[in-house]
Design a protein around this motif. Structure first.
Motif, short mmCIF file in Angstrom:
data_model
loop_
_atom_site.label_atom_id
_atom_site.label_comp_id
_atom_site.label_asym_id
_atom_site.label_seq_id
_atom_site.Cartn_x
_atom_site.Cartn_y
_atom_site.Cartn_z
N THR A 64 0.88 -1.28 -0.04
CA THR A 64 0.28 -0.20 0.10
C THR A 64 1.25 1.37 -0.33
N GLY A 69 0.22 3.63 2.26
CA GLY A 69 -0.51 4.26 3.58
C GLY A 69 -1.93 4.69 3.36
N HIS A 104 -8.31 -1.21 2.13
CA HIS A 104 -7.28 -1.56 2.44
C HIS A 104 -6.91 -2.59 3.32
N LEU A 146 -8.54 -5.97 1.95
CA LEU A 146 -7.43 -5.97 1.26
C LEU A 146 -6.38 -7.49 2.84
N GLY A 166 -6.10 -5.23 -5.17
CA GLY A 166 -7.48 -4.41 -4.80
C GLY A 166 -8.14 -4.26 -6.42
N LYS A 210 -9.73 -2.50 -7.11
CA LYS A 210 -10.36 -0.89 -7.47
C LYS A 210 -9.06 -0.30 -8.93
N ASP A 211 -7.93 -0.99 -8.37
CA ASP A 211 -7.18 -0.60 -9.65
C ASP A 211 -6.37 -1.80 -10.36
N ALA A 224 -12.26 -7.51 -3.76
CA ALA A 224 -13.08 -7.01 -4.57
C ALA A 224 -12.98 -5.16 -3.94
N LEU A 225 -13.63 -4.52 -4.72
CA LEU A 225 -13.65 -3.18 -4.78
C LEU A 225 -14.69 -2.43 -3.70
P1 AMP Z 1 -2.73 2.17 -2.08
O1 AMP Z 1 -2.09 2.84 -1.21
O2 AMP Z 1 -3.39 3.39 -2.76
O3 AMP Z 1 -1.85 2.32 -3.25
O4 AMP Z 1 -3.83 1.48 -2.83
C1 AMP Z 1 -3.14 0.16 -2.07
C2 AMP Z 1 -3.61 -1.46 -2.75
O5 AMP Z 1 -5.24 -0.66 -2.26
C3 AMP Z 1 -3.91 -1.42 -4.03
O6 AMP Z 1 -4.23 -3.16 -4.08
C4 AMP Z 1 -5.32 -1.26 -4.00
O7 AMP Z 1 -5.91 -1.60 -5.22
C5 AMP Z 1 -6.24 -1.49 -3.35
N1 AMP Z 1 -7.11 -0.72 -2.79
C6 AMP Z 1 -7.38 1.05 -2.31
N2 AMP Z 1 -8.13 1.52 -2.73
C7 AMP Z 1 -9.28 0.15 -2.79
C8 AMP Z 1 -10.34 -0.35 -2.45
N3 AMP Z 1 -11.41 1.45 -2.80
N4 AMP Z 1 -11.38 -1.85 -2.48
C9 AMP Z 1 -10.31 -2.31 -2.23
N5 AMP Z 1 -9.27 -2.67 -2.78
C10 AMP Z 1 -8.22 -1.03 -2.97
#
Ligand code: AMP
Length: 283
Positions: free
Chosen positions: A27, A29, A35, A38, A144, A146-147, A171-172
């Motif tokens: 992540t 953060g 998160h 996950l 996630g 989400k991405d 899942a998102l």
């Molecule tokens: P980030 O901190 O934004 O880089 O995200 C870290 C991880 O969390 C990545 O695998 C993202 O896809 C996941 N993530 C961020 N937002 C969401 C969300 N709303 N639902 C599910 N996973 C998420």
């Protein structure tokens, strides 16, 4: 929970845990319920859960929000502790002092969707995830949906490079009103927060049109018209095959996915959904 900043310290700590299965949750953060979902999945699938928090400079382009990216470390520690995370890896810097001389490169898959405007972004992502895999050597890593494009590219990375890691999608997670959770949502002013709802709403509208048997071209045209009324700066709205990310312009298939990106005020947001939800998959 151990909070570890040094690569060598993490390696030493993990030596004794190697007989168990290790899951990594990378992540940047500013942790939220997305998160957390996950982390919970990682805990169900492995004995030891390592969460990394690292705002990776290589995946931010010029003029993007690297400096402003929200950093909420104390709150993140509290969340990880409450979720039973075993190790929180929080490096200051993962790159050599004289910069990154060796990096990984994504081909073709990064020319579409987010990659089209964020040139070099996915090269930065695969490079840092590769580093994290080398450092942690996890059995599995959770990312996630989400991405979605990132998840698709990372699946391809471990396949193409024969990496001994399973990529697990999760899942998102959305706010109650449908907005996809994101660390960047905290940038939104009240009126922008309202406008941001157009993203999930247009995708839901497109799902309904698909159920009515409209063609993908028709669905996309109506979706774009709907967004045109919103006054948000749309970067893309698209229907693509969920794995190949190639455009899908014929009849709705269960393998089609909807993708949207837009800038609201100064904040860039993305969302995605299956075109046909809750239907059994026919590949
Ligand atoms: P980030 O901190 O934004 O880089 O995200 C870290 C991880 O969390 C990545 O695998 C993202 O896809 C996941 N993530 C961020 N937002 C969401 C969300 N709303 N639902 C599910 N996973 C998420």
């Amino acid at each position: 929970m151990q909070v570890i900043e040094a690569v060598q310290g993490l390696r030493r700590h993990l030596v004794d845990l190697r007989q168990d299965s290790i899951a990594l949750v990378p992540t940047m953060g500013c942790l939220h319920a997305g998160h957390v979902s996950l982390i919970r999945k990682a805990k169900r699938l492995a004995d030891v859960v390592v969460v990394s928090i690292y705002v990776n400079p290589l995946q931010f382009g010029e003029g993007e929000d690297f400096e402003q990216y929200p950093r909420t470390f104390e709150e993140d520690v509290r969340i990880c502790e409450a979720e039973g995370v075993d190790v929180l890896f929080h490096p200051h810097n993962l790159y050599a002092d004289d910069g990154a001389k060796i990096t990984l490169k994504v081909h073709d898959m990064d020319c579409v969707l987010c990659g089209a405007s964020r040139v070099g972004h996915f090269d930065g992502v695969v490079t840092v995830v590769n580093m994290l895999f080398n450092i942690v050597q996890p059995n599995l890593a959770v990312f996630g949906e989400k991405d979605w494009q990132q998840l698709t590219i990372l699946r391809r990375m471990v396949a193409d490079l024969h990496m001994p890691v399973s990529i697990v999608g999760s899942a998102l997670i959305r706010e109650k009103d449908g907005l996809a959770m994101s660390s960047r949502n905290r940038y939104l002013k009240d009126n922008e927060r309202q406008q941001a709802l157009f993203l999930s709403q247009v995708l839901r509208l497109m799902q309904q049109l698909a159920l009515q048997g409209k063609t993908n071209k028709h669905i996309l045209d109506l979706g774009l018209k709907y967004l045109a009324k919103s006054h948000i700066q749309v970067e893309y709205l698209d229907i693509r095959h969920e794995h190949s990310l190639l455009p899908s312009m014929r009849m709705p298939l269960t393998t089609d996915r909807l993708f949207v990106a837009a800038t609201i005020g100064q904040t860039r947001l993305i969302d995605n959904m299956p075109l046909l939800e809750n239907l059994e998959k026919v590949e």
